[in-house]
Design a protein around this motif. Structure first.
Motif, PDB file in Angstrom:
ATOM      1  N   ASN A 178      12.341  20.570  -2.363  1.00 42.53           N
ATOM      2  CA  ASN A 178      12.254  19.151  -2.699  1.00 42.53           C
ATOM      3  C   ASN A 178      10.803  18.708  -2.551  1.00 42.53           C
ATOM      4  O   ASN A 178      10.187  18.941  -1.513  1.00 42.53           O
ATOM      5  CB  ASN A 178      13.160  18.334  -1.766  1.00 42.53           C
ATOM      6  CG  ASN A 178      13.167  16.854  -2.124  1.00 42.53           C
ATOM      7  OD1 ASN A 178      12.274  16.114  -1.742  1.00 42.53           O
ATOM      8  ND2 ASN A 178      14.185  16.437  -2.848  1.00 42.53           N
ATOM      9  N   VAL A 179      10.273  18.087  -3.605  1.00 40.28           N
ATOM     10  CA  VAL A 179       8.845  17.723  -3.626  1.00 40.28           C
ATOM     11  C   VAL A 179       8.704  16.207  -3.726  1.00 40.28           C
ATOM     12  O   VAL A 179       9.331  15.557  -4.570  1.00 40.28           O
ATOM     13  CB  VAL A 179       8.130  18.397  -4.810  1.00 40.28           C
ATOM     14  CG1 VAL A 179       6.696  17.869  -4.948  1.00 40.28           C
ATOM     15  CG2 VAL A 179       8.125  19.907  -4.621  1.00 40.28           C
ATOM     16  N   VAL A 180       7.870  15.653  -2.854  1.00 38.72           N
ATOM     17  CA  VAL A 180       7.456  14.248  -2.922  1.00 38.72           C
ATOM     18  C   VAL A 180       5.940  14.230  -2.950  1.00 38.72           C
ATOM     19  O   VAL A 180       5.288  14.781  -2.050  1.00 38.72           O
ATOM     20  CB  VAL A 180       7.987  13.430  -1.724  1.00 38.72           C
ATOM     21  CG1 VAL A 180       7.458  11.989  -1.796  1.00 38.72           C
ATOM     22  CG2 VAL A 180       9.503  13.439  -1.693  1.00 38.72           C
TER      23      VAL A 180
ATOM     24  N   SER B  71       8.957  11.850  -6.979  1.00 30.47           N
ATOM     25  CA  SER B  71       9.713  11.564  -5.763  1.00 30.47           C
ATOM     26  C   SER B  71      11.007  12.356  -5.796  1.00 30.47           C
ATOM     27  O   SER B  71      11.800  12.222  -6.735  1.00 30.47           O
ATOM     28  CB  SER B  71      10.019  10.067  -5.638  1.00 30.47           C
ATOM     29  OG  SER B  71       8.845   9.325  -5.373  1.00 30.47           O
ATOM     30  N   ASN B  72      11.201  13.186  -4.776  1.00 32.33           N
ATOM     31  CA  ASN B  72      12.410  14.014  -4.647  1.00 32.33           C
ATOM     32  C   ASN B  72      12.661  14.861  -5.894  1.00 32.33           C
ATOM     33  O   ASN B  72      13.781  14.935  -6.404  1.00 32.33           O
ATOM     34  CB  ASN B  72      13.629  13.143  -4.343  1.00 32.33           C
ATOM     35  CG  ASN B  72      13.515  12.448  -3.002  1.00 32.33           C
ATOM     36  OD1 ASN B  72      13.107  13.060  -2.010  1.00 32.33           O
ATOM     37  ND2 ASN B  72      13.859  11.170  -2.949  1.00 32.33           N
ATOM     38  N   ALA B  73      11.593  15.470  -6.378  1.00 36.25           N
ATOM     39  CA  ALA B  73      11.721  16.387  -7.514  1.00 36.25           C
ATOM     40  C   ALA B  73      12.307  17.709  -7.020  1.00 36.25           C
ATOM     41  O   ALA B  73      11.850  18.270  -6.018  1.00 36.25           O
ATOM     42  CB  ALA B  73      10.364  16.618  -8.165  1.00 36.25           C
TER      43      ALA B  73
ATOM     44  N   GLN C  51       0.832  -1.193   0.000  1.00 31.81           N
ATOM     45  CA  GLN C  51       0.000   0.000   0.000  1.00 31.81           C
ATOM     46  C   GLN C  51       0.874   1.253   0.000  1.00 31.81           C
ATOM     47  O   GLN C  51       1.891   1.322   0.693  1.00 31.81           O
ATOM     48  CB  GLN C  51      -0.911   0.007   1.242  1.00 31.81           C
ATOM     49  CG  GLN C  51      -1.921   1.132   1.283  1.00 31.81           C
ATOM     50  CD  GLN C  51      -3.007   0.986   0.231  1.00 31.81           C
ATOM     51  OE1 GLN C  51      -3.339  -0.132  -0.152  1.00 31.81           O
ATOM     52  NE2 GLN C  51      -3.557   2.080  -0.232  1.00 31.81           N
ATOM     53  N   VAL C  52       0.515   2.230  -0.816  1.00 31.94           N
ATOM     54  CA  VAL C  52       1.218   3.514  -0.841  1.00 31.94           C
ATOM     55  C   VAL C  52       0.354   4.551  -0.137  1.00 31.94           C
ATOM     56  O   VAL C  52      -0.764   4.841  -0.587  1.00 31.94           O
ATOM     57  CB  VAL C  52       1.511   3.970  -2.284  1.00 31.94           C
ATOM     58  CG1 VAL C  52       2.188   5.340  -2.279  1.00 31.94           C
ATOM     59  CG2 VAL C  52       2.390   2.954  -2.996  1.00 31.94           C
ATOM     60  N   PRO C  53       0.820   5.098   0.971  1.00 34.81           N
ATOM     61  CA  PRO C  53       0.017   6.115   1.665  1.00 34.81           C
ATOM     62  C   PRO C  53      -0.003   7.422   0.878  1.00 34.81           C
ATOM     63  O   PRO C  53       0.944   7.742   0.153  1.00 34.81           O
ATOM     64  CB  PRO C  53       0.753   6.286   3.001  1.00 34.81           C
ATOM     65  CG  PRO C  53       2.175   5.915   2.698  1.00 34.81           C
ATOM     66  CD  PRO C  53       2.095   4.830   1.664  1.00 34.81           C
ATOM     67  N   ALA C  54      -1.087   8.151   1.021  1.00 35.22           N
ATOM     68  CA  ALA C  54      -1.181   9.464   0.371  1.00 35.22           C
ATOM     69  C   ALA C  54      -0.121  10.387   0.959  1.00 35.22           C
ATOM     70  O   ALA C  54      -0.038  10.561   2.176  1.00 35.22           O
ATOM     71  CB  ALA C  54      -2.570  10.039   0.572  1.00 35.22           C
ATOM     72  N   THR C  55       0.718  10.946   0.081  1.00 34.82           N
ATOM     73  CA  THR C  55       1.845  11.743   0.552  1.00 34.82           C
ATOM     74  C   THR C  55       1.992  13.016  -0.264  1.00 34.82           C
ATOM     75  O   THR C  55       1.993  12.983  -1.491  1.00 34.82           O
ATOM     76  CB  THR C  55       3.162  10.938   0.444  1.00 34.82           C
ATOM     77  OG1 THR C  55       3.048   9.734   1.182  1.00 34.82           O
ATOM     78  CG2 THR C  55       4.340  11.747   0.966  1.00 34.82           C
ATOM     79  N   LEU C  56       2.090  14.139   0.438  1.00 34.03           N
ATOM     80  CA  LEU C  56       2.489  15.422  -0.142  1.00 34.03           C
ATOM     81  C   LEU C  56       3.542  15.999   0.799  1.00 34.03           C
ATOM     82  O   LEU C  56       3.233  16.382   1.924  1.00 34.03           O
ATOM     83  CB  LEU C  56       1.303  16.393  -0.260  1.00 34.03           C
ATOM     84  CG  LEU C  56       0.265  16.111  -1.340  1.00 34.03           C
ATOM     85  CD1 LEU C  56      -0.887  17.115  -1.229  1.00 34.03           C
ATOM     86  CD2 LEU C  56       0.884  16.187  -2.730  1.00 34.03           C
TER      87      LEU C  56
END
Length: 308
Positions: free
Chosen positions: A229-231, A272-274, A196-201
Motif C-alpha cells: 500500500n503506497v501513500v 493515496s492508498n494505491a 497544510q499537507v505534510p510531505a509523506t511517503l
C-alpha cells in the motif's frame, strides 16, 4: 473681510446642496417607443422557387384598427425558411432596457423570432390566430443597448398547422429602462481557507509471501505474491526492491536467482492508498540439490521520489 467670508459661506452652501442632490437624485429613466411600420426597411427577404414559381417576400405598412398608430409592419412572406425582414432601430440613450413588443396575429401568420443586431431577443412566437388583430404585448427580456443605430429583425421559422401562410407582423417595440431589473446591491469580502499537507511517503507491505515446500528432483517454477500500500504526496514516486539475489538455507544457496515483479512501480502524481501487486518467482531444476530446512532471503522495498 466680511465680504470674503460671506462669499465663502455661499460657496460652501452651494457645494453642500449640490452634493446632496447628486446622491439623492435617482438615475434618469429612458423610455422610447418605436413604431416599427414607420421605419424604412433595410432588407427585403426573397424566398426560393416553389413549384416552378419564384415568390418574393415584401415588407409593407398595413392599416389595422387597434394598433398604436392604426397601422403595423407586415412581412408578407410565404416560406418558413428563415426569411428575414429588418428595420433600423435608432436608440437615443445608452442604457439597460426592458424590451416589450406588440406583435400582430392572424389566420395566415407564421412562427417568428425577433433579433437585435443578430442576437435573438425573447422567445419564439406563434402568430397564428383565427382573426387578424394586435396581440397582447410580450416581454422580451432586459438588454443593454448603446446609443446609435441597431438593426431589428423579424425572422420567420415556420407556421402553425392551422395557419394558411407564413406572414409576420409587428406594431410597436418599447424600450423602457425602468422595466429592466435593478442589480441587487451586494457586499463582497474574501476569506482564505486552507490546510497544510505534510510531505509523506508511506509504504506498507502485506502478508509475507511463501512458495510452499520445494520438491527435490522435480523441475518446477514456484510462484508467490503479496501486496503493498503506497501513500505519497510527492509529484512523482518509484517503488524499487533490493537485489533479490538467491534464496539461502544456511550456507546452501539455490542455483537459480529469485525474481521479483512490482506492478505498478512508478507514479507521476500524488497517490493515496494505491495498491501494488508484488510477484515472486523461483525456478528449481530437477538437478538442483536441496538441503533440508528453510530457504529464504530478506528483501528491502524502497519508496522514493525526485520531486518531493
Amino acid at each position: 473681510m466680511k465680504t470674503v467670508l460671506s462669499l465663502a459661506a455661499v460657496a460652501a452652501l452651494f457645494v453642500a446642496f449640490h452634493n446632496a442632490r447628486a446622491v439623492e437624485d435617482p438615475p434618469q429613466a429612458h423610455l422610447q417607443l418605436v413604431e416599427v411600420e414607420q421605419q424604412t426597411p433595410y432588407l427585403e427577404s426573397f424566398a426560393g422557387v416553389t413549384a416552378g414559381t419564384a415568390t418574393t417576400s415584401i415588407i409593407r405598412r398595413v392599416s389595422l384598427t387597434g394598433t398604436s398608430s392604426a397601422a403595423y409592419a407586415q412581412f408578407d412572406n410565404h416560406n418558413g425558411d428563415g426569411s428575414r425582414a429588418s428595420f433600423p432601430l435608432d436608440v437615443a440613450d445608452a442604457d439597460n432596457y426592458g424590451l416589450t413588443a406588440a406583435l400582430v396575429k392572424g389566420p395566415n401568420f407564421g412562427i417568428v423570432q425577433l433579433l437585435i443586431d443578430g442576437r435573438q431577443i425573447g422567445s419564439t412566437y406563434d402568430l397564428y390566430a383565427a382573426t387578424l388583430a394586435r396581440a397582447e404585448p410580450v416581454a422580451l427580456g432586459a438588454y443593454a443597448l448603446s446609443e446609435g443605430r441597431h438593426i431589428l429583425t423579424m425572422k420567420v421559422v415556420g407556421k402553425n398547422d392551422a395557419s394558411t401562410d407564413y406572414l409576420g407582423g409587428i406594431d410597436l417595440l418599447v424600450l423602457d429602462s425602468a422595466a429592466a431589473p435593478v442589480p441587487t446591491p451586494t457586499a463582497v469580502a474574501t476569506a482564505e481557507v486552507g490546510a497544510q499537507v505534510p510531505a509523506t511517503l508511506a509504504l506498507t507491505l502485506g502478508t509475507p509471501p511463501s512458495f510452499g515446500p520445494f520438491q527435490p528432483g522435480v523441475a518446477k517454477e514456484y510462484t508467490a505474491a503479496t501486496t503493498a500500500n503506497v501513500v505519497s504526496t510527492a509529484g512523482d514516486g518509484m517503488l524499487t526492491v533490493s537485489d533479490p539475489g538467491h534464496l539461502m538455507n544456511g550456507t546452501f544457496t539455490l542455483p537459480e536467482p529469485l525474481r521479483v515483479d512490482i506492478t505498478p512501480n512508478t507514479w507521476s502524481e500524488p497517490v493515496s492508498n494505491a495498491t501494488v501487486a508484488i510477484g515472486f518467482k523461483q525456478l528449481v531444476k530437477a538437478s538442483d540439490a536441496l538441503r533440508t530446512g528453510t530457504y529464504s532471503k530478506t528483501l528491502t522495498f524502497t519508496l522514493s521520489t525526485t520531486n518531493p
